[in-house]
Design an enzyme around this catalytic site. Sequence first.
Site, PDB file in Angstrom:
ATOM      1  N   ASP A   1       0.891  -1.087   0.228  1.00 38.78           N
ATOM      2  CA  ASP A   1      -0.106  -0.027   0.040  1.00 38.78           C
ATOM      3  C   ASP A   1       0.927   1.362   0.016  1.00 38.78           C
ATOM      4  OD1 ASP A   1      -2.214   1.665   0.053  1.00 38.78           O
ATOM      5  OD2 ASP A   1      -2.627   1.300   2.127  1.00 38.78           O
TER       6      ASP A   1
ATOM      7  N   GLY B   1      -8.976   9.929   7.353  1.00 33.92           N
ATOM      8  CA  GLY B   1      -8.375  11.039   7.016  1.00 33.92           C
ATOM      9  C   GLY B   1      -6.811  11.294   7.046  1.00 33.92           C
TER      10      GLY B   1
ATOM     11  N   SER C   1      -4.914   8.793   6.245  1.00 31.40           N
ATOM     12  CA  SER C   1      -4.407   7.728   5.178  1.00 31.40           C
ATOM     13  C   SER C   1      -3.208   8.422   4.489  1.00 31.40           C
ATOM     14  CB  SER C   1      -5.435   7.217   4.435  1.00 31.40           C
ATOM     15  OG  SER C   1      -6.132   5.959   4.912  1.00 31.40           O
ATOM     16  N   GLY C   2      -2.054   7.500   4.278  1.00 32.21           N
ATOM     17  CA  GLY C   2      -1.232   8.112   3.562  1.00 32.21           C
ATOM     18  C   GLY C   2      -0.073   8.906   4.077  1.00 32.21           C
TER      19      GLY C   2
END
Length: 274
Positions: free
Chosen positions: A134, A225, A227-228
Amino acid sequence: MKFLLIILTWCTVGVLSDEAQEVWESRQKRVQVPDGKGPSRVSGRIVGGVVADISKFPFQLSLRERGFHICGASVISETWSLTAAHCQSPPSPAEDLTLLGGTNIRSADASGVVFQVDLVVPNPRFNPNTFANDICVLRIDGSFLNHLNVAPIPLADAGMKVPVGSIVTVSGWGLTASNETLAPTLRSVRVPTVSFAYCKTAWAPIYVATTGICAGQKGRDSCNGDSGGPLTLNGTQVGLVSWGDEECGSSYPAIYTFVGNANMRQFIFNNTGV
């Protein structure tokens, strides 16, 4: 079979414009999980944290689609940034994507610097069912350098060991509780890493990919919110927010893509030279 809801971008239903709602809905996925574990919902997910000073997090970015925050990201070189593959699965047109840096205010583009994305490269081996691999890199048209409070963060080397119990820091504009709205101001929280064996057992039978590293403590967590966004240890990015329990701050550890994983590090280097 139960259903597991994977929330891939993080805006809250009921407080969005129609266009923002469309962006949010475009990132929804469903996968099946065995009976006995459902219907747990998982998401890229800061709970129990504090307001963050952007001067201490100059690598932090907000990934935006058509101007709306969808995920966190980080500056890793003059022209490249890092985020989660699920934030771009499927990839959006590069012209729809921007990165906001240099500010801890999520909605105030004028207080920061907006960078136009010109290339999106998700890991081609990303598995949306297991969240293996991911990871995604984004190139901008221009430079991240020579802007106030915008600077790259060093990345973990391939094969780096993160001892169990290490206190790592995660930052982002995600929800501050499961039923809250996106945080208007950047927040950060410090959490301990947990062993991969414990993480797998805690989540079984839901699969935890070996490209992940786990961290968390009840009441202290990343949330929808985030994520990443970057997971850091002593000034080095060791991970990025991938997924976890939608009940942010629960006893389940969150799963972060491990930047020090040899395959993840090779993917970054092959595409960015970093």
